[in-house]
Design a protein around this motif. Structure first.
Motif, PDB file in Angstrom:
ATOM      1  N   THR A 194       0.817  -1.215   0.000  1.00 29.08           N
ATOM      2  CA  THR A 194       0.000   0.000   0.000  1.00 29.08           C
ATOM      3  C   THR A 194       0.848   1.261   0.000  1.00 29.08           C
ATOM      4  OG1 THR A 194      -0.146  -0.037   2.424  1.00 29.08           O
ATOM      5  CG2 THR A 194      -1.873  -1.197   1.184  1.00 29.08           C
ATOM      6  N   GLU A 195       2.170   1.129  -0.045  1.00 23.74           N
ATOM      7  CA  GLU A 195       3.058   2.286  -0.041  1.00 23.74           C
ATOM      8  C   GLU A 195       3.790   2.393  -1.372  1.00 23.74           C
ATOM      9  OE1 GLU A 195       5.693   2.069   3.242  1.00 23.74           O
ATOM     10  OE2 GLU A 195       4.117   1.824   4.741  1.00 23.74           O
ATOM     11  N   LYS A 196       4.350   3.569  -1.624  1.00 25.53           N
ATOM     12  CA  LYS A 196       5.138   3.791  -2.831  1.00 25.53           C
ATOM     13  C   LYS A 196       6.609   3.669  -2.470  1.00 25.53           C
ATOM     14  CE  LYS A 196       1.818   6.728  -5.273  1.00 25.53           C
ATOM     15  NZ  LYS A 196       1.598   8.038  -5.936  1.00 25.53           N
ATOM     16  N   VAL A 197       7.173   2.509  -2.776  1.00 29.27           N
ATOM     17  CA  VAL A 197       8.566   2.219  -2.445  1.00 29.27           C
ATOM     18  C   VAL A 197       9.228   1.553  -3.648  1.00 29.27           C
ATOM     19  CG1 VAL A 197       8.062   1.964   0.022  1.00 29.27           C
ATOM     20  CG2 VAL A 197       7.968  -0.034  -1.472  1.00 29.27           C
ATOM     21  N   LEU A 198      10.526   1.378  -3.554  1.00 29.62           N
ATOM     22  CA  LEU A 198      11.289   0.636  -4.553  1.00 29.62           C
ATOM     23  C   LEU A 198      11.717  -0.681  -3.928  1.00 29.62           C
ATOM     24  CD1 LEU A 198      12.701   0.461  -7.323  1.00 29.62           C
ATOM     25  CD2 LEU A 198      14.670   1.613  -6.284  1.00 29.62           C
ATOM     26  N   ILE A 199      11.395  -1.786  -4.594  1.00 27.38           N
ATOM     27  CA  ILE A 199      11.691  -3.115  -4.084  1.00 27.38           C
ATOM     28  C   ILE A 199      12.951  -3.648  -4.769  1.00 27.38           C
ATOM     29  CG2 ILE A 199      10.852  -5.471  -3.819  1.00 27.38           C
ATOM     30  CD1 ILE A 199       9.280  -3.460  -2.196  1.00 27.38           C
ATOM     31  N   VAL A 200      13.895  -4.108  -3.965  1.00 27.93           N
ATOM     32  CA  VAL A 200      15.060  -4.839  -4.470  1.00 27.93           C
ATOM     33  C   VAL A 200      14.892  -6.284  -4.012  1.00 27.93           C
ATOM     34  CG1 VAL A 200      17.564  -5.045  -4.483  1.00 27.93           C
ATOM     35  CG2 VAL A 200      16.508  -2.786  -4.369  1.00 27.93           C
ATOM     36  N   LYS A 201      14.570  -7.160  -4.943  1.00 27.51           N
ATOM     37  CA  LYS A 201      14.253  -8.556  -4.628  1.00 27.51           C
ATOM     38  C   LYS A 201      15.459  -9.430  -4.921  1.00 27.51           C
ATOM     39  CE  LYS A 201      11.381 -12.314  -6.423  1.00 27.51           C
ATOM     40  NZ  LYS A 201      11.350 -13.061  -5.186  1.00 27.51           N
ATOM     41  N   LEU A 202      15.863 -10.230  -3.938  1.00 26.63           N
ATOM     42  CA  LEU A 202      17.035 -11.085  -4.061  1.00 26.63           C
ATOM     43  C   LEU A 202      16.633 -12.536  -4.274  1.00 26.63           C
ATOM     44  CD1 LEU A 202      18.377  -8.502  -3.025  1.00 26.63           C
ATOM     45  CD2 LEU A 202      19.821  -9.915  -1.555  1.00 26.63           C
ATOM     46  N   ALA A 220       4.897  -7.001  -2.414  1.00 23.84           N
ATOM     47  CA  ALA A 220       5.368  -5.830  -3.166  1.00 23.84           C
ATOM     48  C   ALA A 220       4.232  -5.043  -3.798  1.00 23.84           C
ATOM     49  CB  ALA A 220       6.357  -6.262  -4.240  1.00 23.84           C
ATOM     50  N   GLY A 221       3.098  -5.670  -4.055  1.00 27.68           N
ATOM     51  CA  GLY A 221       2.013  -4.964  -4.737  1.00 27.68           C
ATOM     52  C   GLY A 221       2.425  -4.594  -6.153  1.00 27.68           C
ATOM     53  N   ALA A 222       2.119  -3.337  -6.549  1.00 26.50           N
ATOM     54  CA  ALA A 222       2.454  -2.855  -7.890  1.00 26.50           C
ATOM     55  C   ALA A 222       3.759  -2.062  -7.914  1.00 26.50           C
ATOM     56  CB  ALA A 222       1.314  -1.995  -8.433  1.00 26.50           C
ATOM     57  N   ASN A 223       4.515  -2.081  -6.841  1.00 26.89           N
ATOM     58  CA  ASN A 223       5.768  -1.327  -6.788  1.00 26.89           C
ATOM     59  C   ASN A 223       6.792  -1.902  -7.760  1.00 26.89           C
ATOM     60  OD1 ASN A 223       5.328   0.675  -4.650  1.00 26.89           O
ATOM     61  ND2 ASN A 223       5.114  -1.083  -3.293  1.00 26.89           N
ATOM     62  N   PRO A 224       7.642  -1.050  -8.335  1.00 22.25           N
ATOM     63  CA  PRO A 224       8.684  -1.546  -9.252  1.00 22.25           C
ATOM     64  C   PRO A 224       9.703  -2.404  -8.516  1.00 22.25           C
ATOM     65  CG  PRO A 224       9.009   0.790  -8.785  1.00 22.25           C
ATOM     66  CD  PRO A 224       7.687   0.418  -8.177  1.00 22.25           C
ATOM     67  N   LYS A 282      19.015   5.708  -9.569  1.00 24.94           N
ATOM     68  CA  LYS A 282      18.257   6.189 -10.722  1.00 24.94           C
ATOM     69  C   LYS A 282      16.759   6.022 -10.531  1.00 24.94           C
ATOM     70  CE  LYS A 282      17.497   5.137 -15.640  1.00 24.94           C
ATOM     71  NZ  LYS A 282      17.905   4.245 -16.756  1.00 24.94           N
ATOM     72  N   GLU A 283      16.342   4.932  -9.916  1.00 21.54           N
ATOM     73  CA  GLU A 283      14.928   4.582  -9.861  1.00 21.54           C
ATOM     74  C   GLU A 283      14.242   4.925  -8.549  1.00 21.54           C
ATOM     75  OE1 GLU A 283      13.269   3.645 -12.366  1.00 21.54           O
ATOM     76  OE2 GLU A 283      14.885   3.170 -13.776  1.00 21.54           O
ATOM     77  N   LYS A 284      14.976   5.199  -7.481  1.00 19.86           N
ATOM     78  CA  LYS A 284      14.292   5.384  -6.193  1.00 19.86           C
ATOM     79  C   LYS A 284      13.510   6.695  -6.127  1.00 19.86           C
ATOM     80  CE  LYS A 284      18.004   7.441  -3.391  1.00 19.86           C
ATOM     81  NZ  LYS A 284      17.197   8.494  -2.744  1.00 19.86           N
ATOM     82  N   LYS A 285      14.006   7.766  -6.729  1.00 19.99           N
ATOM     83  CA  LYS A 285      13.266   9.026  -6.841  1.00 19.99           C
ATOM     84  C   LYS A 285      12.694   9.495  -5.493  1.00 19.99           C
ATOM     85  CE  LYS A 285      12.038   7.789 -11.582  1.00 19.99           C
ATOM     86  NZ  LYS A 285      10.934   7.441 -12.538  1.00 19.99           N
ATOM     87  N   GLY A 286      13.546   9.490  -4.494  1.00 21.95           N
ATOM     88  CA  GLY A 286      13.140   9.952  -3.176  1.00 21.95           C
ATOM     89  C   GLY A 286      12.388   8.944  -2.339  1.00 21.95           C
ATOM     90  N   ARG A 287      12.105   7.761  -2.895  1.00 25.92           N
ATOM     91  CA  ARG A 287      11.349   6.750  -2.154  1.00 25.92           C
ATOM     92  C   ARG A 287      12.282   5.911  -1.272  1.00 25.92           C
ATOM     93  NH1 ARG A 287       8.333   4.149  -7.295  1.00 25.92           N
ATOM     94  NH2 ARG A 287      10.498   4.265  -8.019  1.00 25.92           N
ATOM     95  N   ASP A 288      11.689   5.231  -0.301  1.00 28.63           N
ATOM     96  CA  ASP A 288      12.441   4.276   0.504  1.00 28.63           C
ATOM     97  C   ASP A 288      12.716   3.028  -0.329  1.00 28.63           C
ATOM     98  OD1 ASP A 288      12.438   5.957   2.701  1.00 28.63           O
ATOM     99  OD2 ASP A 288      10.594   5.100   3.524  1.00 28.63           O
ATOM    100  N   VAL A 289      13.811   2.349  -0.018  1.00 23.64           N
ATOM    101  CA  VAL A 289      14.224   1.147  -0.738  1.00 23.64           C
ATOM    102  C   VAL A 289      14.198  -0.027   0.235  1.00 23.64           C
ATOM    103  CG1 VAL A 289      16.058   0.052  -2.077  1.00 23.64           C
ATOM    104  CG2 VAL A 289      15.677   2.522  -2.272  1.00 23.64           C
ATOM    105  N   HIS A 344      22.312  10.052   0.321  1.00 22.09           N
ATOM    106  CA  HIS A 344      22.504  11.476   0.553  1.00 22.09           C
ATOM    107  C   HIS A 344      21.293  12.292   0.101  1.00 22.09           C
ATOM    108  CE1 HIS A 344      24.614  15.265   1.088  1.00 22.09           C
ATOM    109  NE2 HIS A 344      24.303  15.604  -0.149  1.00 22.09           N
ATOM    110  N   GLY A 345      20.596  11.824  -0.921  1.00 17.02           N
ATOM    111  CA  GLY A 345      19.489  12.590  -1.486  1.00 17.02           C
ATOM    112  C   GLY A 345      18.130  12.267  -0.927  1.00 17.02           C
ATOM    113  N   GLY A 346      18.046  11.656   0.235  1.00 23.59           N
ATOM    114  CA  GLY A 346      16.740  11.350   0.829  1.00 23.59           C
ATOM    115  C   GLY A 346      16.341   9.912   0.608  1.00 23.59           C
ATOM    116  N   GLY A 347      15.397   9.447   1.424  1.00 24.37           N
ATOM    117  CA  GLY A 347      14.969   8.057   1.361  1.00 24.37           C
ATOM    118  C   GLY A 347      15.851   7.181   2.233  1.00 24.37           C
ATOM    119  N   LYS A 348      15.263   6.108   2.759  1.00 28.10           N
ATOM    120  CA  LYS A 348      15.981   5.190   3.630  1.00 28.10           C
ATOM    121  C   LYS A 348      16.130   3.830   2.957  1.00 28.10           C
ATOM    122  CE  LYS A 348      16.161   8.154   7.069  1.00 28.10           C
ATOM    123  NZ  LYS A 348      15.414   7.894   8.308  1.00 28.10           N
TER     124      LYS A 348
END
Length: 567
Positions: A194-202, A220-224, A282-289, A344-348
């Motif tokens: 339900t959140e807008k995040v970037l998923i790194v799947k291993l 992950a829902g519809a998150n990239p 490149k893809e996080k765009k201020g979102r949490d990862v 450095h540019g935001g997001g955790k």
């Protein structure tokens, strides 16, 4: 006759806070709306005064409305800013009475302090539970506001090589206490859909099918998604990563996930880690990862490698490396989301608990046997037969495996019912798991006699006596078309895979092929419950894999739909 100004009338109702008389009301800053100054010389004095009074009532309620002449004037905004510089005085809060006889609470709120190694909430009550910290140490760290630098007792044991699990069914502390279930691990992550995040799947390349997380869409829902394939340094020597990468892309396309790119990586050698770091930025765009994956897939090792790579250019990531997540061979090392200031540019960056999958071998073996399931160097295939005509049985002058059983440690048994002459089975898995071949008629007695001795894990007779055995039996009928390539891979979840070659890669035995011969291979696989067995297209590993693997001819539209491959 003098006409009274609306601003003077409005201002006269205010008295600054430093004067004896308190102001009748205060205008909240967020309640005023910027507007252009609207005035008209034709407005009558009576209508102006009534409008001002209406505006007072609206502002005093904290919900000003109106446009045009009803909008706040510049004087109103200026006066409000002047008054808002003085803090609003209020009654002091009542101090809670302390009960001298009551003991202070000893458990820390999980939202305030967690172990930086595993993410478990810090607590000082239960010694045999994750997150335990000595009360005296906890009080000192709390007094100096250093709880974020605390490592719990379980992580200290893991750092010294102890196999202390925290997922039910894998042992753990004394008494085999169950700390957290697979359902609880999933509940910790389900909010991501339900959140807008970037998923790194291993995904672990050694256990590609077993560690892929079939229900990843529920989390992950519809998150990239950025798909990271770990431990590629364990593939057999001579493997062409381009061929393996194309094989992974084909398998991923069938999952129908929103995958942006696929990266082949090794946390040990840092292979491919830089490409993942660039893609994340490149893809996080201020979102949490969020780093997602099954238990023991290598998430914490990947996070440490990622921070090491990012620290070369980002001082924030360099500082985060001081308190990095704990990594070990134990499934479920990470018990809670670990928040890391890495950008450095935001997001955790969040290292999340590994999703425990009950269908992997790690879910059934003892915690002390877990290291034997983790390969440490390049996989080397164990071939049966090792050479034609020497170790296999004889059948009409041609060597064959029919009527044989192959034991892969004490975890897998393969009964070969019907295969073609010169068929070869190659086992790819940890070197600690030794394999043995015996006639099928003697297989049951051999297993009972050698379990815990030659057939390990389980190691030792004590664990062998409590071993449930190979209860799950699956009959396989495998069809194939091309004699020049392996028929398939038989992947055992959490262990490795078996390559089934009907004639081997060589065609020197093509004179034995008859056109009317049914192209089927019959085998039976025995594994513990609930370990799963997957049948998949053969992975092109080793030097031979690059020879028989064929890239598909794709249209431009198909190429655009495929995830980007980074090797």
């Amino acid at each position: 006759m003098s006409l009274k100004s609306p601003f003077l009338d409005f201002a006269s109702s205010f008295t600054p806070s430093f004067l004896p008389r308190a102001p009748p009301f205060l205008i909240p800053l967020h309640g005023l709306r910027q507007s252009s100054l609207c005035s008209s010389s034709s407005v009558k004095a009576s209508s102006a005064n009534s409008e001002t009074q209406r505006r007072r009532a609206s502002v005093s309620d904290g919900e000003p409305t109106g446009t045009g002449a009803a909008a706040p004037t510049r004087g109103e905004v200026f006066l409000h800013r002047l008054l808002s510089q003085k803090p609003i005085s209020g009654q002091p809060k009542k101090k809670e009475k302390k009960n001298k006889g009551a003991e202070p609470k000893r458990v820390v709120d999980s939202g305030i302090a967690s172990c930086y190694g595993c993410g478990a909430p810090l607590q000082t009550q239960e010694v045999d539970a994750p997150g335990y910290v000595d009360p005296q140490t906890y009080e000192v760290k709390k007094r100096h506001r250093q709880l974020r630098t605390v490592l719990c007792g379980r992580c200290i044991l893991l750092s010294h090589g102890h196999m202390v699990t925290a997922v039910g069914g894998n042992g753990g502390y004394a008494g085999g206490k169950q700390f957290i279930t697979a359902e609880e691990l999933r509940e910790k992550l389900c909010h991501l859909r339900t959140e807008k995040v970037l998923i790194v799947k291993l995904v672990d390349i050694v256990d590609f099918n077993g560690s892929f997380l079939a229900r990843i869409r529920d989390i992950a829902g519809a998150n990239p998604i950025i798909l990271v394939i770990t431990k590629v340094d364990l593939l057999p020597k001579g493997t062409d990563l381009n061929c393996v990468g194309d094989w992974i892309v084909e398998a991923t396309m069938k999952k129908k996930l929103n995958v942006l790119s696929i990266h082949l990586t090794s946390s040990k050698s840092l292979l491919g880690i830089e490409g993942v770091a660039v893609e994340i930025q490149k893809e996080k765009k201020g979102r949490d990862v969020y780093i997602l994956g099954s238990a023991n897939v290598g998430k914490s090792a990947f996070v440490n490698a990622l921070l090491q790579m990012m620290a070369r250019k980002d001082p924030v990531a360099a500082a985060a490396r001081k308190y990095k997540p704990m990594q070990s061979a134990v499934p479920g090392t990470t018990l809670g989301p670990i928040e890391i200031d890495a950008f450095h540019g935001g997001g955790k960056l969040y290292d999340t608990p590994g999703v425990h999958l009950h269908h992997r071998q790690a879910a059934v073996v003892h915690s002390e046997d877990l290291p034997s399931l983790a390969p440490q160097s390049h996989l080397r295939g164990q071939c049966f037969p090792a050479s034609f005509g020497k170790e296999a049985h004889s059948d009409g002058g041609a060597t064959t495996l029919n009527g044989s059983s192959i034991f892969w440690g004490g975890l897998v048994r393969i009964d070969i019912l019907k295969v073609f002459p010169h068929t070869r089975l190659t086992l790819y898995g940890p070197k600690a798991l030794h394999s043995h071949m015996v006639p099928t008629v003697d297989a049951d007695d051999f297993y009972k006699r050698e379990l815990g001795v030659l057939l390990t894990p389980p190691n030792g007779k004590e664990r062998a006596d409590s071993w449930p055995g190979l209860q799950s039996v699956r009959r396989l009928q495998i069809k194939f078309e091309d004699w020049k390539r392996p028929a398939c891979d038989i992947a055992v979840s959490g262990l490795g895979w078996i390559v089934l070659e009907p004639m081997g890669i060589s065609t020197e035995f093509s004179d034995l092929i008859v056109e009317d011969t049914p192209r089927e291979l019959h085998l039976t696989i025995h594994v513990p419950k609930p370990v799963e067995v997957f049948i998949r297209p053969p992975m092109p590993v080793g030097k031979a894999g690059a020879e028989w693997y064929m890239f598909q001819d794709l249209t431009e539209k198909q190429i655009e739909m495929r995830p980007k491959l980074c090797t």
